[in-house]
Design an enzyme around this catalytic site. Structure first.
Site, PDB file in Angstrom:
ATOM      1  N   ARG A 172       1.433 -14.966   3.734  1.00 57.03           N
ATOM      2  CA  ARG A 172       1.748 -14.115   4.891  1.00 57.03           C
ATOM      3  C   ARG A 172       1.331 -14.754   6.216  1.00 57.03           C
ATOM      4  NH1 ARG A 172       3.980 -12.943   1.152  1.00 57.03           N
ATOM      5  NH2 ARG A 172       4.190 -10.942   0.094  1.00 57.03           N
ATOM      6  N   SER A 222       4.392  -2.877   3.669  1.00 55.53           N
ATOM      7  CA  SER A 222       3.021  -2.904   3.167  1.00 55.53           C
ATOM      8  C   SER A 222       2.060  -2.936   4.354  1.00 55.53           C
ATOM      9  CB  SER A 222       2.790  -4.137   2.288  1.00 55.53           C
ATOM     10  OG  SER A 222       3.609  -4.086   1.141  1.00 55.53           O
ATOM     11  N   GLU A 292      -1.642  -5.985   7.359  1.00 55.09           N
ATOM     12  CA  GLU A 292      -0.513  -6.907   7.360  1.00 55.09           C
ATOM     13  C   GLU A 292       0.406  -6.566   8.531  1.00 55.09           C
ATOM     14  OE1 GLU A 292       3.177  -7.659   4.355  1.00 55.09           O
ATOM     15  OE2 GLU A 292       1.167  -8.010   3.540  1.00 55.09           O
TER      16      GLU A 292
END
Length: 299
Positions: A172, A222, A292
């Site tokens: 990520r 998410s 995130e």
């Protein structure tokens, strides 16, 4: 204050005092001073030159699927890279695509070409540029696995093309998160596959996503990164927080890894809920969850 006339002299696509809630999948966010639907790299360059010359802050966004915009909104210019920059061409096993194309739309074109390797990204709710920016992934695949090179504008205004190994891809994360870079396009390398098998795998992934994720409610995907050795959603569920809400923001009852807007949520509601989740999970399990979702705008 933005020099509105000055901005309008370099672009015909500026909207002023634009509600960001209309441009994020969370359906949350105050007003941006100016919002520009960019149509080309040249237009982006002109806008950036204007911003630098006038000392006006600016930021780049794609589909708004991984961001929470503050209730006070965004000062400066938001440059939206979307439908105006969404061209794609496929030559053999190589895909050349603009940053503004939606991952779902690109997946359909890749399927029609009978190429395999992009199935994992078919249901990711964002643009290609956004996917590269955060090295998006699902079902065992990540953007870094298929990206050959990326073309982007550097902080100094130069346009460069770099191979994937130079872009600091990790979980990520990419080099682009350092700020100042604008992703324009990329080259993707895939392999020939069987059309029916590719279609079936995409359908399976989308079915699993629909079954497990709260796709019917506004969210930013998410909410937390996966902590090493754990799953964020399970930690949140085991902490007894499934369904817990603050104002209009709630932990999804379908998947605890998602914070959803159940109606009328503010950014303040979401931030308070995120902090409560972090504190509760850390107290129970000794794990500090890291968001995130990107937090954007004036605090």
């Amino acid at each position: 204050m933005i020099d509105r006339e000055g901005l309008m002299s370099v672009t015909d696509n500026a909207l002023f005092d634009e509600a960001m809630s209309a441009h994020t999948t969370f359906r949350i966010g105050g007003k941006a001073d100016a919002f520009v639907n960019a149509q080309s790299a040249l237009e982006i360059e002109k806008i950036i030159h204007f911003c630098k010359d006038t000392g006006t802050p600016y930021m780049i966004m794609g589909n708004g699927s991984n961001m929470l915009v503050s209730d006070k909104g965004i000062r400066g210019v938001v440059i939206h890279i979307g439908g105006g920059m969404s061209k794609c061409r496929i030559e053999g096993e190589e895909v050349y695509a603009d940053a503004g194309i939606l991952m779902s739309a690109l997946a359909k074109k890749i399927l029609e070409a009978g190429l395999t390797g992009f199935e994992f990204a078919a249901g990711i709710p964002g643009t290609l540029g956004g996917g590269i920016y955060m090295n998006a992934g699902a079902y065992g695949g990540e953007m870094k696995d298929i990206i050959e090179n990326v073309t982007f504008i550097c902080p100094d205004g130069m346009i460069k093309t770099e191979t994937a190994d130079k872009l600091d891809f990790s979980y990520r994360h990419s080099m682009f998160e350092q700020g100042g870079y604008i992703i324009l396009s990329c080259k993707i390398k895939l392999k020939k596959g069987n059309y029916d098998e590719i279609k079936a795998l995409m359908a399976d992934f989308n079915s699993r996503r629909s079954e497990k994720q709260p796709l019917s409610q506004p969210s930013a995907g998410s909410t937390f990164k996966r902590p090493q050795g754990y799953f964020a959603g399970k930690l949140i569920q085991d902490a007894g927080l499934m369904g817990y809400s603050i104002g209009g923001a709630a932990v999804s009852e379908k998947h605890a890894g998602f914070v959803v807007n159940k109606g009328g949520a503010t950014a303040a509601d979401v931030l308070s809920l995120i902090e409560h989740i972090q504190t509760t999970v850390e107290e129970r399990f000794g794990v500090r969850l890291q968001p995130e979702v990107r937090l954007i705008g004036e605090r």
